[in-house]
Design an enzyme around this catalytic site. Sequence first.
Site, short mmCIF file in Angstrom:
data_model
loop_
_atom_site.label_atom_id
_atom_site.label_comp_id
_atom_site.label_asym_id
_atom_site.label_seq_id
_atom_site.Cartn_x
_atom_site.Cartn_y
_atom_site.Cartn_z
N HIS A 56 0.88 -1.17 0.00
CA HIS A 56 0.00 0.00 0.00
C HIS A 56 0.91 1.22 0.00
CE1 HIS A 56 -2.35 -3.04 2.28
NE2 HIS A 56 -3.40 -2.51 1.69
N ASP A 59 2.28 1.86 3.41
CA ASP A 59 3.19 0.87 4.01
C ASP A 59 4.62 1.37 3.86
OD1 ASP A 59 0.99 -0.77 4.30
OD2 ASP A 59 1.48 -2.05 2.59
N MET A 90 2.82 -5.69 -7.66
CA MET A 90 1.48 -5.14 -7.37
C MET A 90 1.59 -4.01 -6.35
SD MET A 90 -0.97 -5.23 -4.74
CE MET A 90 -1.68 -6.64 -3.91
N GLU A 183 -10.89 -6.50 -5.42
CA GLU A 183 -10.92 -7.52 -4.36
C GLU A 183 -12.20 -7.41 -3.54
OE1 GLU A 183 -7.41 -7.48 -1.92
OE2 GLU A 183 -8.33 -8.74 -0.36
N LYS A 185 -14.93 -8.52 -0.47
CA LYS A 185 -14.97 -9.04 0.91
C LYS A 185 -16.38 -8.77 1.43
CE LYS A 185 -12.39 -8.75 5.26
NZ LYS A 185 -11.27 -8.13 5.99
N GLU A 219 -9.71 -13.52 -2.73
CA GLU A 219 -8.94 -13.93 -1.55
C GLU A 219 -9.61 -15.12 -0.88
OE1 GLU A 219 -7.33 -11.07 1.26
OE2 GLU A 219 -8.07 -12.29 2.92
N HIS A 222 -11.76 -14.31 2.21
CA HIS A 222 -12.98 -13.53 2.00
C HIS A 222 -14.12 -14.37 1.45
CE1 HIS A 222 -10.32 -9.66 1.70
NE2 HIS A 222 -10.14 -10.34 2.82
N ASP A 247 -5.11 -13.50 -3.70
CA ASP A 247 -4.67 -13.38 -2.32
C ASP A 247 -4.81 -14.74 -1.65
OD1 ASP A 247 -4.07 -10.74 -2.66
OD2 ASP A 247 -5.57 -9.96 -1.24
N ASP A 257 -12.03 -12.24 9.53
CA ASP A 257 -10.99 -12.42 8.51
C ASP A 257 -9.69 -12.85 9.18
OD1 ASP A 257 -9.81 -12.23 5.99
OD2 ASP A 257 -9.28 -10.14 6.26
N ASP A 259 -6.90 -14.55 7.92
CA ASP A 259 -5.65 -14.37 7.17
C ASP A 259 -4.52 -15.28 7.66
OD1 ASP A 259 -6.77 -12.36 5.58
OD2 ASP A 259 -6.09 -10.73 6.87
N ASP A 293 -1.51 -13.07 1.16
CA ASP A 293 -2.08 -11.97 1.94
C ASP A 293 -2.47 -12.53 3.30
OD1 ASP A 293 -3.02 -9.59 2.78
OD2 ASP A 293 -4.90 -9.66 1.65
C1 GCO Z 1 -8.07 -7.42 4.22
C2 GCO Z 1 -7.63 -7.36 2.79
C3 GCO Z 1 -6.40 -6.57 2.58
C4 GCO Z 1 -6.17 -6.25 1.12
C5 GCO Z 1 -5.06 -5.27 1.00
C6 GCO Z 1 -4.69 -4.99 -0.42
O1 GCO Z 1 -9.06 -8.08 4.43
O2 GCO Z 1 -7.46 -6.81 5.09
O3 GCO Z 1 -7.48 -8.66 2.34
O4 GCO Z 1 -5.30 -7.25 3.11
O5 GCO Z 1 -5.89 -7.38 0.37
O6 GCO Z 1 -5.47 -4.11 1.63
O7 GCO Z 1 -5.67 -4.32 -1.04
MN MN Z 2 -6.57 -9.37 0.58
MN MN Z 3 -8.22 -10.57 4.14
#
Ligand code: GCO
Ligand code: MN
Ligand code: MN
Length: 391
Positions: A56, A59, A90, A183, A185, A219, A222, A247, A257, A259, A293
């Site tokens: 990002h 970041d 990316m 993306e 979610k 993702e 998601h 992702d 979420d 991850d 991700d």
């Molecule tokens: C989340 C998302 C993020 C995005 C990231 C890139 O649920 O936090 O998956 O990790 O992928 O912000 O756009």
């Molecule tokens: Mn993501």
């Molecule tokens: Mn996520």
Amino acid sequence: MNDAYAPTPEDRFTFGLWTVGNPGADPFGPAVRPKQDPCEIVRKLGEIGAWGVNLHDNDLVPFDATPTERDRIVSEFKKACEESGIQVPMATTNLFSHPIFKDGAFTSNNPQVRAFAIRKTMDAIDLGVELGAKNYVFWGGREGTEVEACRDPRTAIQRIREGMNFLCEYVIDQKYDLKFALEAKPNEPRGDIYFPTTGHMLHFIETLQHSEMVGVNPEVAHETMAGLSFVHGVGQAMEAGKLFHIDLNSQKIGRYDQDFRFGAEDPKQAFHLVRLLEGTADGDRWEGSRHFDAHAYRTEDLDGVWEFARGCMRTYKILKEKAIAFDSDPEVQQLIAEIHDPEIDPLIKKYSRDHVKKLRALHLDADLLGSIGLGWERLDQLVIEHLLGSR
Ligand code: GCO
Ligand code: MN
Ligand code: MN
């Protein structure tokens, strides 16, 4: 030691600065790990054999950095990437952390917020292109509601469309070689987020002025949150030529979420996903980044973070090996061999009055067809045996 699972550049493994850099804060407690310098992260990614890093804007460049600070940070980062052999395939915009985005960026009811979002994204696109990115991700984390009465969902969709059309034109006007990946979610951090699934995104993309330059970034976590089959969603995106980015992570169904490290939960779905992406059963290999991700559990220190990162890549490669073995297994091949019927196949591929006539004249024994067992029990047992290493 010769490690068959050692990552290579051809594997296209990438991590986000925000993933291996995640310090472990959650809504109930603060960071448990120190903040890592982006250049240090890049060096470490080079050491463990990753191919790329994604980011990002914020970041790398703080929200309130001056242009001089920005240029210094970017040039140091570029140098670290070059020295470590790390690409930046990316980039994306943080349109969710600053309070200005608390009720959305492109969907905000306030045109000043929408203008700010577009301007911030143009700057972040410039940054991404400067670093060599070819894909630009849009994750509308705050584009949603808790209070549904605040805006008509159709208005939200129209505003996102205007934003995307504007930014596509910007990219074209700048002559950038850049594609957008949207993306989806279903929720978190908003009560409900617009375009909750990859399927919603795929339709929306077709309504854009430059739909050819826009695809999806599905993702695992998601789609799993929404209770959907990730493999089916990715398959649909691939079939439509719209899988621009992915992702990878892992998630228990029905949770927040999570991850998690790739393959940590539901290795069977991860196996089917790797099989699809690698094209071991059918179709071409998908050539894009395998982006993780995900982040390490909050229980971990920095060593645990790098253990997590190595684990994502290693599990992917183990599953790839399993997928190749599974699809070269003669018993599997025999079970899933496509049934061809030279008389029927052409009839049902395309409508014509003649085909209707011939179809009506066919003798099809429904009871007989319904009585044939398909052998999927055996097939699924073979999946399990390959996965568990007993075949
Ligand atoms: C989340 C998302 C993020 C995005 C990231 C890139 O649920 O936090 O998956 O990790 O992928 O912000 O756009
Ligand atoms: Mn993501
Ligand atoms: Mn996520």
